[in-house]
Design an enzyme around this catalytic site. Structure first.
Site: not given
Length: 592
Positions: A57, A227, A419, A421, A465-466, A516
Site C-alpha cells: 500500500g 496503517h 516570534d 521569544d 539577531t538581538s 528595533t
C-alpha cells in the site's frame, strides 16, 4: 478534537499516481508504468542477476518506490493508500524486470492483503516458468506471540534492512547466490530483526479534512501500526529517556515472554541500530532521539551501524521506531552483511550515506572534539580604567533585575509583532550574567574584564539577531574603551559612539525609525556624546522607545513580515527589543 488538514487536490485526482510521477521527475534513473503504478530501474541487468521486487500500500513513502535503485529494488508496485496492489499490478512489476533464467525474489510485508495478492502472483509466475521465491518481513514486537500464532508479526521499519541486504547481495559476484540462497538470506535477516514504534498521534489520509481524536494532548501511543492501527495509549507523555528504555525492554528483554522473538546477548552481540521517522518527526527531533537512543543502549558494544531517516512511514504520523538487527545470531559473517548495508545506491529513499568502513569503527573519543586551543583567549586589559566595584555591581544587578521584571511584557509584545521569544532571549542573557557574578564577581573590579565576561555570556546564551547585536556592540565598546586613558562619562560616551557608528552599524542597516533596539540605542548614545548627561540620554532613549508605538511598519527582523494592523493592537505595540534595551539602561542608571 484535532482538525487534520491536507492540501486541496483536484477532484478525482489519484494522489498516489501523482506521488509516483513526482518521484520519477526527481529520480532520472527510474521509469514509471502509470497504468499499473509500477516504478522500475531500467538500468539494472536482471538477465545477469536476480531481480528484487517489492510493493504494498501507499502511505509508507519512501517505501517502496523510493527504494528502487542500484543495490536495492529493481521494481516496486504501489496500491492505494494502506491497501495492497492488485495481482495485475504486481504481475506487471514482475514481467517488466524479472528474467526466467536468473529468477526473482518478491519481498512483502506481513499483511493479509499483501500476502494473498503477492502470493497469488508468485504461484502464477511459477506456472509460466519463472523461478520465484517470496520473503515475508515480520519484525513488529508489538504483536504478541499468542497473536503471532494466528497472523504473525507485522512488517514495519525492518523491511528497509531486508531490502538493502538482499538488494546488494544479488550483485555479489563472489558469492554468486541462487534464488533460494537469497530467500534464505532474507529470511535470516527477518528472523533476527525486531522493531517497536511510539508516536504522539496516528495519521490521517489526504482528502479527508476532518476532526478525529486519536490521542489526547498529553497522551502517546506505543506499538501502533503503520496503517493507523492503534497501539497502547500511555499518559502522560513520558520523558524521552524513560520511553526509550521502555522500548528497549520490549525489543530485547527475555522477561516479556509474549514479545520475545530474538535472543540478544547484551554483552557480546554485534548489531545494527535503525531509527525510523514514521513521517511527522522533524529532523531536529529525530537527531535528538538518536542521541537519547544511543545514550540508553542496553548493550555493552556500540552498534556496528546507526541508520536514521524516514524509511517506512505512516504518512505524517509524529512518531519514531527503533529497529535492531542481531548480526551475531545470523548465519552469515558480520562483515559480509555490513558490506551489503554499506553498498552505495542511487535510490532516493535510502538516505544513509555510504562511509568508509573504518570510520564506523572509530571509538567514542573520536566523535567529539575539544581542544585547549579553542579556549585560548586574551582578555583585554587597561590599568588606567579604574572602577568602583560596589557601585558598578549594584548598577549592573539593578539593570538585569529590571529587565527580568519586564520579560513577560516583552514576550507579549513580541508574540504580536514577532516570534514571541524576545523576552526569553534577553532573560537567558541576564540570568547567565547574574548566575556568574553570584558565583564569582571578581571581574567587576575591572570594567574591561567585566565587559569581556558579559560579552562571552551573551554570545553563549543569547541566540538570534538581538544576541548578535548586543555582542557586536559590546565587543566594539570594549575595543574602544581599551584605548582610553581614564574612565569618565565623556570617554565612555566617545567609546560608545565609535562602537555604534564604526562597529555595530557596519553589520546592520537598522537605524532610528526601523522598529528595533536601535531606536533606543542611537538617541541614547548621541545624547550622551553631546551632553555627557546620563539622565538626559536616558530620557532620549525612552522617547525613542515610545516613538516605536507610532511606527506601523518594521524595516528589519521577523517583525518586517507582520501585517501593519498588528502594530495597532492594544493602542499600539512598542518594539519588544527597544523595550528590553530601555529596561537595561533604566535599571543601570537609576542604580548607579
Amino acid at each position: 478534537m484535532t482538525l487534520t488538514k491536507h492540501w486541496n487536490y483536484n477532484e478525482g485526482e489519484d494522489l498516489v499516481l501523482s506521488n509516483l510521477k513526482g518521484l520519477v521527475h526527481v529520480n532520472p534513473s527510474v521509469r514509471l508504468i502509470p497504468s499499473q503504478k509500477v516504478v522500475f530501474n531500467p538500468h539494472s541487468d536482471t538477465s545477469k542477476k536476480i531481480a528484487i521486487i517489492s510493493g504494498g500500500g501507499a502511505g509508507h513513502e519512501p517505501l517502496h518506490a523510493g527504494f528502487v535503485g542500484d543495490n536495492l529494488l529493481d521494481a516496486a508496485v504501489s496500491g492505494t493508500i494502506f491497501a495492497s496492489p492488485s495481482t495485475k499490478q504486481i504481475m506487471a512489476a514482475l514481467k517488466v524486470k524479472a528474467d526466467k533464467d536468473t529468477g526473482v525474489i518478491i519481498v512483502v510485508k506481513n499483511y493479509t492483503g499483501d500476502i494473498i495478492n503477492f502470493g497469488l502472483v508468485s504461484e502464477k509466475a511459477k506456472t509460466e516458468g519463472y523461478n520465484v521465491e517470496m520473503v515475508i518481513v515480520s519484525d513488529d514486537v508489538a504483536v504478541g506471540c499468542e497473536q503471532n500464532k494466528m497472523v504473525g508479526r507485522r512488517g514495519i521499519a525492518g523491511t528497509a534492512l531486508v531490502h538493502k541486504v538482499i538488494g546488494a547481495a544479488v550483485n555479489d559476484s563472489v558469492k554468486a547466490y541462487s534464488v533460494q540462497d537469497i530467500r534464505q538470506l532474507g529470511e535470516n535477516v527477518n528472523a533476527n530483526l525486531v522493531t517497536i514504534a511510539a508516536s504522539l498521534d496516528r495519521t490521517s489520509v489526504p482528502g479527508k479534512n476532518e476532526e478525529i481524536e486519536y490521542t489526547k494532548s498529553n497522551e502517546a501511543e506505543l506499538g501502533l501500526g503503520i496503517h493507523n492501527e492503534p497501539g497502547t495509549r500511555i499518559s502522560p507523555i513520558p520523558n524521552i529517556d524513560d520511553l526509550v528504555n521502555r522500548l528497549f525492554k520490549l525489543l530485547v528483554s527475555p522477561e516479556d515472554k509474549d514479545r520475545h522473538y530474538v535472543d540478544f546477548d547484551l554483552q557480546n552481540d554485534d548489531y545494527i541500530l535503525l531509527i525510523n521517522n514514521i513521517g511527522g518527526t522533524s529532523t531536529l527531533e529525530l537527531n535528538a532521539i538518536v542521541e537519547h537512543v544511543l545514550s540508553n543502549l542496553p548493550f555493552k558494544k556500540a552498534p556496528k551501524r546507526v541508520l536514521a531517516s524516514d524509511f517506512v512511514t505512516s504518512i505524517s504520523s509524529p512518531g519514531f521506531s527503533i529497529t535492531l538487527l542481531n548480526l551475531t545470531k545470523m548465519n552469515y559473517e558480520t562483515e559480509q552483511i555490513l558490506s551489503y548495508i554499506d553498498a552505495p545506491t542511487n535510490a532516493p529513499g535510502w538516505k544513509p550515506k555510504s562511509y568508509d568502513e573504518q570510520l564506523w569503527g572509530r571509538s567514542e573519543e573520536f566523535k567529539y572534539f575539544e581542544s585547549e586551543k579553542l579556549q585560548e583567549v586574551v582578555r583585554p586589559t587597561n590599568v588606567n580604567l579604574k572602577i568602583d566595584h560596589k557601585s558598578f555591581e549594584k548598577a549592573l544587578r539593578g539593570s538585569l533585575n529590571n529587565l527580568l521584571s519586564q520579560v513577560s511584557k516583552i514576550d507579549h509584545y513580541d508574540a504580536i509583532v514577532g516570534d514571541g521569544d524576545c523576552g526569553d532571549t534577553l532573560k537567558a542573557g541576564a540570568t547567565a550574567i547574574l548566575n556568574h557574578i553570584n558565583k564569582d564577581n571578581s571581574c567587576l573590579q575591572d570594567v574591561l574584564d567585566a565587559l569581556w565576561v558579559i560579552t562571552e555570556l551573551v554570545e553563549d546564551n543569547m541566540g538570534g539577531t538581538s544576541g548578535g547585536l548586543y555582542s557586536i556592540f559590546l565587543t566594539a565598546l570594549t575595543q574602544n574603551l581599551q584605548k582610553e586613558n581614564e574612565l569618565t562619562v565623556k570617554t565612555f560616551a566617545d567609546a560608545s559612539r565609535k562602537a555604534m557608528y564604526e562597529g555595530l552599524f557596519k553589520y546592520t542597516k537598522a537605524r532610528v525609525g526601523g522598529r528595533t533596539l536601535v531606536d533606543v540605542l542611537q538617541p541614547f548614545i548621541d545624547e550622551l556624546y553631546d551632553t555627557q548627561d546620563l539622565k538626559s540620554a536616558l530620557a532620549k532613549g525612552k522617547q525613542g522607545c515610545e516613538d516605536t508605538l507610532k511606527l506601523s511598519h518594521a524595516k528589519f527582523g521577523r517583525a518586517s513580515y507582520v501585517n501593519e494592523d498588528m502594530f495597532k493592537l492594544e493602542g499600539g505595540i512598542p518594539d519588544p527589543g527597544a523595550v528590553g534595551l530601555l529596561a537595561i539602561l533604566q535599571g543601570f542608571i537609576e542604580n548607579l
